[in-house]
Design a protein around this motif. Structure first.
Motif, PDB file in Angstrom:
ATOM      1  N   TRP A  87     -35.197 -51.192 -72.156  1.00 18.35           N
ATOM      2  CA  TRP A  87     -34.207 -51.607 -71.148  1.00 18.35           C
ATOM      3  C   TRP A  87     -32.865 -51.896 -71.799  1.00 18.35           C
ATOM      4  O   TRP A  87     -31.809 -51.462 -71.311  1.00 18.35           O
ATOM      5  N   SER A 110     -29.672 -48.772 -81.710  1.00 15.61           N
ATOM      6  CA  SER A 110     -28.704 -47.696 -81.893  1.00 15.61           C
ATOM      7  C   SER A 110     -28.567 -47.340 -83.359  1.00 15.61           C
ATOM      8  O   SER A 110     -28.566 -48.213 -84.226  1.00 15.61           O
ATOM      9  N   GLN A 157     -22.570 -55.248 -74.519  1.00 19.65           N
ATOM     10  CA  GLN A 157     -21.908 -54.894 -75.762  1.00 19.65           C
ATOM     11  C   GLN A 157     -22.718 -55.387 -76.964  1.00 19.65           C
ATOM     12  O   GLN A 157     -23.422 -56.407 -76.876  1.00 19.65           O
ATOM     13  N   LYS A 194     -31.645 -50.793 -74.605  1.00 19.15           N
ATOM     14  CA  LYS A 194     -31.018 -49.571 -75.091  1.00 19.15           C
ATOM     15  C   LYS A 194     -30.310 -48.837 -73.951  1.00 19.15           C
ATOM     16  O   LYS A 194     -29.185 -48.333 -74.124  1.00 19.15           O
ATOM     17  N   ARG A 195     -30.925 -48.803 -72.771  1.00 21.70           N
ATOM     18  CA  ARG A 195     -30.283 -48.163 -71.609  1.00 21.70           C
ATOM     19  C   ARG A 195     -29.013 -48.917 -71.212  1.00 21.70           C
ATOM     20  O   ARG A 195     -27.988 -48.304 -70.898  1.00 21.70           O
ATOM     21  N   GLU A 196     -29.082 -50.242 -71.229  1.00 24.77           N
ATOM     22  CA  GLU A 196     -27.902 -51.044 -70.895  1.00 24.77           C
ATOM     23  C   GLU A 196     -26.780 -50.802 -71.892  1.00 24.77           C
ATOM     24  O   GLU A 196     -25.602 -50.725 -71.523  1.00 24.77           O
ATOM     25  N   ASN A 253     -26.313 -48.067 -73.786  1.00 23.69           N
ATOM     26  CA  ASN A 253     -25.796 -46.702 -73.625  1.00 23.69           C
ATOM     27  C   ASN A 253     -24.912 -46.559 -72.397  1.00 23.69           C
ATOM     28  O   ASN A 253     -24.013 -45.715 -72.364  1.00 23.69           O
ATOM     29  N   ARG A 254     -25.144 -47.385 -71.376  1.00 22.43           N
ATOM     30  CA  ARG A 254     -24.336 -47.353 -70.146  1.00 22.43           C
ATOM     31  C   ARG A 254     -23.156 -48.312 -70.214  1.00 22.43           C
ATOM     32  O   ARG A 254     -22.447 -48.505 -69.227  1.00 22.43           O
ATOM     33  N   ASN A 255     -22.944 -48.934 -71.376  1.00 21.64           N
ATOM     34  CA  ASN A 255     -21.850 -49.894 -71.583  1.00 21.64           C
ATOM     35  C   ASN A 255     -21.941 -51.104 -70.655  1.00 21.64           C
ATOM     36  O   ASN A 255     -20.918 -51.700 -70.305  1.00 21.64           O
ATOM     37  N   LEU A 256     -23.151 -51.459 -70.245  1.00 23.95           N
ATOM     38  CA  LEU A 256     -23.340 -52.641 -69.407  1.00 23.95           C
ATOM     39  C   LEU A 256     -23.547 -53.895 -70.247  1.00 23.95           C
ATOM     40  O   LEU A 256     -23.562 -55.003 -69.713  1.00 23.95           O
TER      41      LEU A 256
END
Length: 274
Positions: A220, A248, A231, A222-224, A226-229
Motif C-alpha cells: 500500500w 523504492s 513523500q 509503495k502505491r501511495e 508512486n502516486r505522490n500521495l
C-alpha cells in the motif's frame, strides 16, 4: 527543561525515531519529540512486535476509517478481537492501555521502554502517546525473577493525527521484522508465495499475522509513494528509517533519505542514558 543545544531544527523534526546508524548498526540512538534519549553506545536492541501491533489494534478500535481498506482484515480475527475487547474494557474503566516499545541491553544492563495511548477528542491531534517509562532491570543468571533496579518517568507526550499514528505504529512493525529477519524483508514484495510461506514458517505463531500485515502495508505504501500521495521524508519522520529501502530503488529517494538522516545525526549530544 528545554535544552536548545539538544533540539532538532523543525526541518528535521521527528516524533519518534529509534535506529542504528546507516553505516554502523552498533551505533544505536533514540529520539522522542526531537530530544535524544540515548545514543553513542553499542546497544543491542529488540523491538517489541506485540507493542507495535497492539498499538495498531488500539488505533483500529477507535479510528478504523483511517486504515487502508486492504489492511483492515489483519485486525478482524478472533485473536485480534480478544485484544480489542481488552482495550475497550480498559478504556471504559479509565485504565491506560500500556505497551512496550523496545528492549535494549549492553553489558550487564537490561532496559525497556513503555508508553500508554490515550485520546484527546478536543485536540486536532487526538492521539497521545504518553506516560513514557524507562525500566532498568538487573540481568540474572538462572531462574530468579528479574529485579527492577530503577524506574525512570520520562516527560514526553507525542501528539498525532490518526493517519500519522498509523504510519508510526506500522513503521515500528517494519523495524521489528527488519532486525529479526534482516535482508529477508526483501521477499515481502515478492510474487513468489512459496518464498513468503517459507519465511512465515520460521516465525512464532504470534508474529505471523503482523508479518502478513507488514507485507500488505508495504504494498500500500509503495502505491501511495508512486502516486505522490505521500513523500519519502514523511515516511522517515514517522520512524520509517527501515521502511524506505523496501519501497523504492530510485537513487534520488535514497539520497534524500540518507542526507536527511545524516543531518539528524549531526545534532546528537551526550545524554544521561548513555
Amino acid at each position: 527543561m528545554k535544552n536548545e543545544d539538544n533540539t532538532l531544527p523543525k526541518n528535521y523534526s521527528v516524533p519518534l525515531l529509534i535506529s542504528s546508524d546507516f553505516d554502523n548498526r552498533s551505533n544505536i540512538f533514540a529520539i522522542i519529540n526531537d530530544k535524544f534519549l540515548f545514543n553513542n553506545r553499542p546497544w543491542n536492541v529488540i523491538h517489541k512486535i506485540q507493542g507495535a501491533f497492539n498499538s495498531l489494534l488500539w488505533l483500529y478500535t477507535n479510528f478504523e476509517e483511517d486504515f487502508p481498506v486492504e489492511c483492515r482484515r489483519f485486525f478482524q480475527g478472533e485473536k485480534q478481537q480478544k485484544i480489542i475487547n481488552g482495550i475497550r474494557k480498559n478504556t471504559q474503566n479509565k485504565k491506560p492501555n500500556v505497551y512496550s516499545l523496545l528492549e535494549l541491553w549492553a553489558g550487564v544492563e537490561n532496559q525497556y521502554f513503555q508508553y500508554s495511548l490515550e485520546m484527546n477528542i478536543r485536540n486536532e491531534q487526538p492521539i497521545q502517546m504518553k506516560n513514557w517509562t524507562h525500566f532498568v532491570i538487573e540481568i540474572n543468571q538462572g531462574f530468579r525473577e528479574p529485579i527492577i533496579e530503577e524506574v525512570i518517568l520520562l516527560d514526553h507526550c507525542l501528539e498525532m493525527t490518526p493517519k500519522q499514528a498509523f504510519l508510526l505504529f506500522a513503521n515500528n512493525c517494519i523495524a521489528y521484522f527488519d532486525y529479526k529477519l534482516l535482508a529477508s524483508l526483501e521477499a515481502l514484495d515478492s510474487p513468489d508465495f512459496e518464498e513468503i510461506d517459507d519465511i512465515a514458517s520460521k516465525l512464532d505463531e504470534y508474529e505471523i499475522n503482523s508479518f502478513h500485515f507488514v507485507r500488505e502495508y508495504l504494498s500500500w505504501l509503495k502505491r501511495e509513494l508512486n502516486r505522490n500521495l505521500i513523500q519519502p521524508l514523511e515516511i522517515l519522520r514517522y520512524n520509517g528509517y527501515r521502511t524506505i529501502p523496501y519501497l523504492s530503488k530510485k537513487r534520488e529517494i535514497q539520497e534524500i533519505t540518507r542526507e536527511t538522516f545524516q543531518k539528524i545525526l549531526q545534532f546528537r549530544t551526550h545524554q544521561k542514558y548513555e
